[in-house]
Motif scaffolding. Structure first.
Motif, mmCIF file in Angstrom:
data_model
loop_
_atom_site.group_PDB
_atom_site.id
_atom_site.type_symbol
_atom_site.label_atom_id
_atom_site.label_comp_id
_atom_site.label_asym_id
_atom_site.label_seq_id
_atom_site.Cartn_x
_atom_site.Cartn_y
_atom_site.Cartn_z
ATOM 1 N N MET A 25 0.853 -1.187 0.000
ATOM 2 C CA MET A 25 0.000 0.000 0.000
ATOM 3 C C MET A 25 0.890 1.238 0.000
ATOM 4 O O MET A 25 1.795 1.347 0.815
ATOM 5 C CB MET A 25 -0.897 -0.024 1.233
ATOM 6 N N PRO A 26 0.641 2.162 -0.900
ATOM 7 C CA PRO A 26 1.479 3.356 -0.968
ATOM 8 C C PRO A 26 1.306 4.233 0.268
ATOM 9 O O PRO A 26 0.271 4.206 0.930
ATOM 10 C CB PRO A 26 0.974 4.084 -2.219
ATOM 11 N N ASN A 27 2.342 5.012 0.548
ATOM 12 C CA ASN A 27 2.308 5.956 1.645
ATOM 13 C C ASN A 27 1.575 7.207 1.168
ATOM 14 O O ASN A 27 2.043 7.896 0.269
ATOM 15 C CB ASN A 27 3.736 6.284 2.085
ATOM 16 N N LEU A 28 0.424 7.507 1.767
ATOM 17 C CA LEU A 28 -0.406 8.630 1.340
ATOM 18 C C LEU A 28 -0.607 9.609 2.484
ATOM 19 O O LEU A 28 -0.787 9.210 3.632
ATOM 20 C CB LEU A 28 -1.778 8.131 0.876
ATOM 21 N N THR A 29 -0.597 10.905 2.130
ATOM 22 C CA THR A 29 -0.861 11.963 3.095
ATOM 23 C C THR A 29 -2.102 12.713 2.658
ATOM 24 O O THR A 29 -2.230 13.071 1.485
ATOM 25 C CB THR A 29 0.333 12.935 3.170
ATOM 26 N N LEU A 30 -3.011 12.947 3.599
ATOM 27 C CA LEU A 30 -4.200 13.754 3.339
ATOM 28 C C LEU A 30 -4.014 15.094 4.030
ATOM 29 O O LEU A 30 -3.972 15.166 5.255
ATOM 30 C CB LEU A 30 -5.463 13.063 3.858
ATOM 31 N N TYR A 31 -3.846 16.135 3.224
ATOM 32 C CA TYR A 31 -3.754 17.488 3.760
ATOM 33 C C TYR A 31 -5.166 17.994 4.006
ATOM 34 O O TYR A 31 -6.027 17.921 3.131
ATOM 35 C CB TYR A 31 -3.003 18.403 2.778
ATOM 36 N N HIS A 32 -5.398 18.506 5.222
ATOM 37 C CA HIS A 32 -6.742 18.884 5.657
ATOM 38 C C HIS A 32 -6.623 19.956 6.717
ATOM 39 O O HIS A 32 -5.516 20.369 7.085
ATOM 40 C CB HIS A 32 -7.473 17.667 6.230
ATOM 41 N N THR A 33 -7.759 20.381 7.240
ATOM 42 C CA THR A 33 -7.791 21.191 8.447
ATOM 43 C C THR A 33 -9.111 20.965 9.164
ATOM 44 O O THR A 33 -10.086 20.487 8.564
ATOM 45 C CB THR A 33 -7.550 22.687 8.164
ATOM 46 N N SER A 34 -9.142 21.300 10.412
ATOM 47 C CA SER A 34 -10.332 21.129 11.241
ATOM 48 C C SER A 34 -11.467 22.007 10.722
ATOM 49 O O SER A 34 -11.245 23.154 10.336
ATOM 50 C CB SER A 34 -9.989 21.499 12.678
ATOM 51 N N GLY A 35 -12.672 21.447 10.711
ATOM 52 C CA GLY A 35 -13.841 22.194 10.290
ATOM 53 C C GLY A 35 -14.052 22.252 8.790
ATOM 54 O O GLY A 35 -14.972 22.915 8.323
ATOM 55 N N CYS A 36 -13.243 21.564 8.036
ATOM 56 C CA CYS A 36 -13.360 21.541 6.567
ATOM 57 C C CYS A 36 -14.249 20.362 6.185
ATOM 58 O O CYS A 36 -13.828 19.204 6.277
ATOM 59 C CB CYS A 36 -11.970 21.410 5.946
ATOM 60 N N HIS A 37 -15.485 20.639 5.762
ATOM 61 C CA HIS A 37 -16.408 19.536 5.467
ATOM 62 C C HIS A 37 -15.959 18.735 4.251
ATOM 63 O O HIS A 37 -16.181 17.529 4.185
ATOM 64 C CB HIS A 37 -17.836 20.044 5.310
ATOM 65 N N LEU A 38 -15.297 19.364 3.297
ATOM 66 C CA LEU A 38 -14.781 18.608 2.146
ATOM 67 C C LEU A 38 -13.657 17.666 2.584
ATOM 68 O O LEU A 38 -13.550 16.544 2.083
ATOM 69 C CB LEU A 38 -14.285 19.556 1.062
ATOM 70 N N CYS A 39 -12.858 18.125 3.529
ATOM 71 C CA CYS A 39 -11.792 17.274 4.070
ATOM 72 C C CYS A 39 -12.385 16.061 4.776
ATOM 73 O O CYS A 39 -11.864 14.945 4.650
ATOM 74 C CB CYS A 39 -10.910 18.067 5.022
ATOM 75 N N GLU A 40 -13.454 16.281 5.505
ATOM 76 C CA GLU A 40 -14.129 15.177 6.185
ATOM 77 C C GLU A 40 -14.666 14.178 5.167
ATOM 78 O O GLU A 40 -14.560 12.959 5.372
ATOM 79 C CB GLU A 40 -15.252 15.712 7.067
ATOM 80 N N GLN A 41 -15.226 14.675 4.070
ATOM 81 C CA GLN A 41 -15.732 13.785 3.024
ATOM 82 C C GLN A 41 -14.593 12.986 2.399
ATOM 83 O O GLN A 41 -14.737 11.788 2.146
ATOM 84 C CB GLN A 41 -16.454 14.592 1.943
ATOM 85 N N ALA A 42 -13.470 13.642 2.154
ATOM 86 C CA ALA A 42 -12.323 12.947 1.564
ATOM 87 C C ALA A 42 -11.814 11.862 2.505
ATOM 88 O O ALA A 42 -11.516 10.738 2.072
ATOM 89 C CB ALA A 42 -11.210 13.944 1.244
ATOM 90 N N PHE A 43 -11.712 12.162 3.792
ATOM 91 C CA PHE A 43 -11.257 11.174 4.761
ATOM 92 C C PHE A 43 -12.225 10.003 4.830
ATOM 93 O O PHE A 43 -11.804 8.840 4.853
ATOM 94 C CB PHE A 43 -11.069 11.812 6.137
ATOM 95 N N GLU A 44 -13.524 10.292 4.855
ATOM 96 C CA GLU A 44 -14.531 9.220 4.890
ATOM 97 C C GLU A 44 -14.409 8.317 3.665
ATOM 98 O O GLU A 44 -14.545 7.098 3.775
ATOM 99 C CB GLU A 44 -15.931 9.812 4.976
ATOM 100 N N LEU A 45 -14.132 8.895 2.520
ATOM 101 C CA LEU A 45 -13.956 8.104 1.303
ATOM 102 C C LEU A 45 -12.758 7.169 1.434
ATOM 103 O O LEU A 45 -12.849 5.990 1.091
ATOM 104 C CB LEU A 45 -13.790 9.025 0.097
ATOM 105 N N GLY B 166 -3.793 26.071 1.402
ATOM 106 C CA GLY B 166 -4.867 26.806 2.051
ATOM 107 C C GLY B 166 -6.160 26.906 1.272
ATOM 108 O O GLY B 166 -7.237 26.841 1.851
ATOM 109 N N VAL B 167 -6.072 27.038 -0.045
ATOM 110 C CA VAL B 167 -7.287 27.159 -0.850
ATOM 111 C C VAL B 167 -7.550 25.909 -1.677
ATOM 112 O O VAL B 167 -8.467 25.888 -2.486
ATOM 113 C CB VAL B 167 -7.230 28.402 -1.778
ATOM 114 N N ARG B 168 -6.741 24.845 -1.478
ATOM 115 C CA ARG B 168 -6.861 23.644 -2.308
ATOM 116 C C ARG B 168 -7.306 22.404 -1.554
ATOM 117 O O ARG B 168 -7.587 21.388 -2.170
ATOM 118 C CB ARG B 168 -5.510 23.318 -2.969
ATOM 119 N N ILE B 169 -7.314 22.434 -0.229
ATOM 120 C CA ILE B 169 -7.615 21.213 0.515
ATOM 121 C C ILE B 169 -9.049 20.780 0.294
ATOM 122 O O ILE B 169 -9.901 21.620 0.021
ATOM 123 C CB ILE B 169 -7.318 21.377 2.024
ATOM 124 N N PRO B 170 -9.290 19.486 0.379
ATOM 125 C CA PRO B 170 -8.375 18.401 0.694
ATOM 126 C C PRO B 170 -7.527 17.987 -0.510
ATOM 127 O O PRO B 170 -7.982 18.038 -1.650
ATOM 128 C CB PRO B 170 -9.297 17.260 1.107
#
Length: 74
Positions: free
Chosen positions: A1-21, A45-49
């Motif tokens: 499995m490749p090493n993957l990093t998810l760039y996110h921040t607290s309160g970002c609903h799109l980030c939460e969706q990406a993590f759930e996926l 800052g303007v591209r996450i997740p």
């Protein structure tokens, strides 16, 4: 499995969706909150997740299960 990093921040609903996926697909990611570094805020800052592979390639939102699988298998 490749090493993957998810760039996110607290309160970002799109980030939460990406993590759930990632969780639904059984993909392990390292979470990196961009507020920990001004460099990360400037870069994401303007591209996450954003998911980044170990080779530095990035997949920015929006992405779905199919495009995420293709990205990690590339």
């Amino acid at each position: 499995m490749p090493n993957l990093t998810l760039y996110h921040t607290s309160g970002c609903h799109l980030c939460e969706q990406a993590f759930e996926l990632t969780q639904q697909l059984g993909i392990q990611v390292t979470l990196m909150d961009i507020v920990e570094s001004q460099r990360l805020i400037d870069a994401y800052g303007v591209r996450i997740p954003v998911i980044q592979r170990a080779d530095g390639e990035e997949l920015g939102w929006p992405f779905d299960a199919e495009s995420l699988q293709q990205f990690i298998n590339a």
